[in-house]
Design an enzyme around this catalytic site. Structure first.
Site, mmCIF file in Angstrom:
data_model
loop_
_atom_site.group_PDB
_atom_site.id
_atom_site.type_symbol
_atom_site.label_atom_id
_atom_site.label_comp_id
_atom_site.label_asym_id
_atom_site.label_seq_id
_atom_site.Cartn_x
_atom_site.Cartn_y
_atom_site.Cartn_z
ATOM 1 N N CYS A 198 44.554 -28.286 -79.160
ATOM 2 C CA CYS A 198 43.166 -27.823 -79.087
ATOM 3 C C CYS A 198 42.171 -28.957 -79.350
ATOM 4 C CB CYS A 198 42.944 -26.678 -80.056
ATOM 5 S SG CYS A 198 43.611 -26.962 -81.705
HETATM 6 N N1 LIG Z 1 46.308 -22.118 -83.021
HETATM 7 C C1 LIG Z 1 45.761 -23.019 -82.212
HETATM 8 O O1 LIG Z 1 44.516 -23.169 -82.151
HETATM 9 C C2 LIG Z 1 46.611 -23.862 -81.320
HETATM 10 C C3 LIG Z 1 47.980 -23.928 -81.450
HETATM 11 N N2 LIG Z 1 48.726 -24.703 -80.606
HETATM 12 C C4 LIG Z 1 50.181 -24.726 -80.684
HETATM 13 O O2 LIG Z 1 50.702 -23.534 -80.073
HETATM 14 C C5 LIG Z 1 51.895 -23.131 -80.721
HETATM 15 C C6 LIG Z 1 51.709 -21.694 -81.245
HETATM 16 O O3 LIG Z 1 50.641 -21.725 -82.162
HETATM 17 P P1 LIG Z 1 50.044 -20.410 -82.833
HETATM 18 O O4 LIG Z 1 49.896 -19.357 -81.803
HETATM 19 O O5 LIG Z 1 48.863 -20.844 -83.594
HETATM 20 O O6 LIG Z 1 51.246 -20.047 -83.813
HETATM 21 P P2 LIG Z 1 51.429 -18.860 -84.825
HETATM 22 O O7 LIG Z 1 51.870 -19.443 -86.106
HETATM 23 O O8 LIG Z 1 50.241 -17.983 -84.840
HETATM 24 O O9 LIG Z 1 52.669 -18.044 -84.182
HETATM 25 C C7 LIG Z 1 53.939 -18.599 -84.085
HETATM 26 C C8 LIG Z 1 54.823 -17.673 -83.273
HETATM 27 O O10 LIG Z 1 56.112 -18.281 -83.172
HETATM 28 C C9 LIG Z 1 57.079 -17.300 -83.408
HETATM 29 N N3 LIG Z 1 58.292 -17.918 -83.950
HETATM 30 C C10 LIG Z 1 58.399 -18.733 -85.030
HETATM 31 N N4 LIG Z 1 59.686 -19.122 -85.194
HETATM 32 C C11 LIG Z 1 60.388 -18.557 -84.190
HETATM 33 C C12 LIG Z 1 61.754 -18.577 -83.805
HETATM 34 N N5 LIG Z 1 62.660 -19.269 -84.496
HETATM 35 N N6 LIG Z 1 62.120 -17.868 -82.725
HETATM 36 C C13 LIG Z 1 61.225 -17.138 -82.026
HETATM 37 N N7 LIG Z 1 59.925 -17.076 -82.326
HETATM 38 C C14 LIG Z 1 59.512 -17.769 -83.411
HETATM 39 C C15 LIG Z 1 56.452 -16.337 -84.392
HETATM 40 O O11 LIG Z 1 57.132 -15.114 -84.244
HETATM 41 P P3 LIG Z 1 57.364 -14.024 -85.424
HETATM 42 O O12 LIG Z 1 56.025 -13.592 -85.886
HETATM 43 O O13 LIG Z 1 58.123 -12.974 -84.704
HETATM 44 O O14 LIG Z 1 58.181 -14.707 -86.498
HETATM 45 C C16 LIG Z 1 55.019 -16.300 -83.878
HETATM 46 O O15 LIG Z 1 54.911 -15.359 -82.843
HETATM 47 C C17 LIG Z 1 52.141 -24.128 -81.861
HETATM 48 O O16 LIG Z 1 53.032 -25.108 -81.429
HETATM 49 C C18 LIG Z 1 50.758 -24.720 -82.094
HETATM 50 O O17 LIG Z 1 50.851 -25.989 -82.659
HETATM 51 C C19 LIG Z 1 48.140 -25.388 -79.577
HETATM 52 C C20 LIG Z 1 46.785 -25.369 -79.403
HETATM 53 C C21 LIG Z 1 45.912 -24.620 -80.286
HETATM 54 C C1 LIG Z 2 42.903 -26.111 -88.239
HETATM 55 C C2 LIG Z 2 44.300 -26.600 -87.971
HETATM 56 O O1 LIG Z 2 45.155 -26.569 -88.826
HETATM 57 N N1 LIG Z 2 44.535 -27.062 -86.735
HETATM 58 C C3 LIG Z 2 45.812 -27.555 -86.310
HETATM 59 C C4 LIG Z 2 45.735 -27.984 -84.854
HETATM 60 C C5 LIG Z 2 46.350 -26.977 -83.955
HETATM 61 C C6 LIG Z 2 46.998 -27.574 -82.736
HETATM 62 O O2 LIG Z 2 46.458 -27.750 -81.678
HETATM 63 O O3 LIG Z 2 48.223 -27.949 -82.981
HETATM 64 P P1 LIG Z 2 49.393 -28.557 -82.117
HETATM 65 O O4 LIG Z 2 49.052 -29.882 -81.635
HETATM 66 O O5 LIG Z 2 50.506 -28.625 -83.085
HETATM 67 O O6 LIG Z 2 49.630 -27.642 -81.000
HETATM 68 C C7 LIG Z 2 46.238 -28.790 -87.091
HETATM 69 O O7 LIG Z 2 45.398 -29.599 -87.452
HETATM 70 O O8 LIG Z 2 47.448 -28.967 -87.208
#
Ligand SMILES: NC(=O)C1=CN([C@@H]2O[C@H](COP(=O)(O)OP(=O)(O)OC[C@H]3O[C@@H](n4cnc5c(N)ncnc54)[C@H](OP(=O)(O)O)[C@@H]3O)[C@@H](O)[C@H]2O)C=CC1
Ligand SMILES: CC(=O)N[C@@H](CCC(=O)OP(=O)(O)O)C(=O)O
Length: 353
Positions: free
Chosen positions: A156
């Site tokens: 992000c």
């Molecule tokens: N949040 C953000 O703004 C952004 C995040 N990202 C990236 O996107 C990805 C997802 O982020 P986010 O949506 O925030 O994550 P969350 O922590 O909100 O959700 C993680 C998900 O992964 C699942 N999970 C964890 N371990 C396992 C496993 N062993 N097997 C199957 N499912 C599993 C969880 O399932 P359950 O609940 O069933 O355990 C949950 O649905 C990450 O890599 C993050 O770094 C990228 C850009 C922006």
């Molecule tokens: C506020 C906050 O904690 N933000 C996350 C960034 C989320 C993200 O984009 O993480 P990935 O690159 O792992 O997908 C962080 O700094 O780790």
């Protein structure tokens, strides 16, 4: 493809913040059918029990991850998993013919040594898979996206920052090594798993930097910036956690090569650069973006300024971290992969006043 000619889609990590945004948008997408939701601790639960407000729209139960089940039902699979898990299942899904869109960092860095240095992970066996992944930032790599079956969706912070930086580097307007990125993120950027610093009691009424000089998005930014500049670029990236739920504001500073460049020139350059990018809005002179304008949408708003006194350019970029910074951008990439309109199924109007 399903019997009705629509593309069958699944999400692994459906209960997470990225997962639920994918569910929300894919339910409304005119060309896909959402047929599979996978997870870990939520496996066995009906999706409507996890998110009751979606119960009337999604009649699926979250399932434990089983590759054969996913591949038998889904043409396309989104992986919204913590870093380090996608690389364990993506190769098997690709082998079975699925298109994979990974929201994590597993396939973003092209150099495995850089990956190890910043993510501290042990050796991985998927070097060949990695070499086929395309970095899913459509505004920069639009032409490459349709030619792969594995999209490494950007982080992000990187999305907001790179949309601000790209025209500067591509047009050679700045001294690349003067780039500074100062970014603020809402707490949803840290995901739905409990982390103490993301508790309301910890984050409320406070603003602080973190990961200074060592945030994982630094090498990701430098990789794309180096590609755009045609030589190695090093930059300073400082993220901050800000007491709001959604949104990122990235402010980019750099020294201009041409001291005569004015704000109007910059606006023309950015408008031309993004003329075929429906999700980037270059704001009129003197208007600076607010995160709430982007909230709930796939739009990136860019505001431009030049300081003749310091000879620096300042570009401000606002996105919703969960949409253009994550789930929305992944759907934008799916649209390109499938040759559909880039805007299909994606929200453009913010819900704030
Ligand atoms: N949040 C953000 O703004 C952004 C995040 N990202 C990236 O996107 C990805 C997802 O982020 P986010 O949506 O925030 O994550 P969350 O922590 O909100 O959700 C993680 C998900 O992964 C699942 N999970 C964890 N371990 C396992 C496993 N062993 N097997 C199957 N499912 C599993 C969880 O399932 P359950 O609940 O069933 O355990 C949950 O649905 C990450 O890599 C993050 O770094 C990228 C850009 C922006
Ligand atoms: C506020 C906050 O904690 N933000 C996350 C960034 C989320 C993200 O984009 O993480 P990935 O690159 O792992 O997908 C962080 O700094 O780790």
């Amino acid at each position: 493809m399903g019997d009705n000619g629509r593309t069958t889609v699944g999400i692994v990590g459906a209960s997470g913040y990225g997962g639920v945004q994918l569910v929300r948008m894919l339910c409304e997408h005119p060309k896909v059918d959402l047929v599979y939701l996978g997870g870990d601790s939520s496996a066995g639960k009906s999706y409507g029990d996890i998110y009751p407000h979606l119960a009337h729209q999604v009649n699926l139960t979250v399932e434990a991850v089983d590759i054969d089940t996913i591949a038998s039902r889904c043409e396309v699979v989104f992986l919204g998993l913590p870093n380090g898990l996608a690389c364990k299942i993506a190769p098997q899904l690709l082998d079975r013919g699925c298109l994979v869109l990974d929201l994590s960092a597993d396939y973003r860095l092209t150099d495995m040594e850089v990956y190890k240095a910043w993510y501290g992970s042990a050796d991985r066996a998927d070097h060949e898979v990695l070499s086929k992944a395309v970095y899913g930032l459509p505004e920069i790599y639009r032409d490459r996206i349709p030619h792969t079956n594995l999209i490494a969706c950007p982080g992000c912070y990187t999305t907001s920052s790179l949309l601000a930086i790209s025209p500067l580097l591509k047009q050679g307007l700045i001294e690349p090594d003067t780039l500074i990125v100062d970014a603020k993120s809402g707490t949803s950027g840290g995901g739905r798993q409990g982390k103490i610093n993301l508790l309301l009691a910890e984050a409320d009424s406070s603003l602080a930097a973190y990961g200074v000089t060592r945030h994982r998005h630094t090498p990701e930014l430098e990789q794309v910036c180096s590609d755009l500049a045609g030589h190695e670029v090093k930059l300073q990236f400082t993220p901050h956690l800000i007491p709001m739920v959604r949104g990122i504001l990235a402010t980019v500073y750099a020294t201009l090569r041409d001291p005569g460049l004015v704000r109007e020139d910059l606006r023309t350059i950015y408008s031309v650069f993004y003329q075929n990018s429906p999700w980037v809005r270059v704001l009129p002179n003197g208007i600076y973006p607010q995160t709430k304008w982007a909230c709930g949408t796939n739009v990136c708003y860019l505001g431009l300024e030049v300081d003749a006194r310091t000879n620096r350019v300042i570009v401000m970029s606002a996105i919703d971290n969960l949409i253009k910074g994550q789930a929305g951008q992944a759907i934008q990439c799916l649209n390109l992969l499938k040759g559909w309109e880039e805007t299909l199924g994606l929200p453009k109007l913010a819900f704030y006043p």
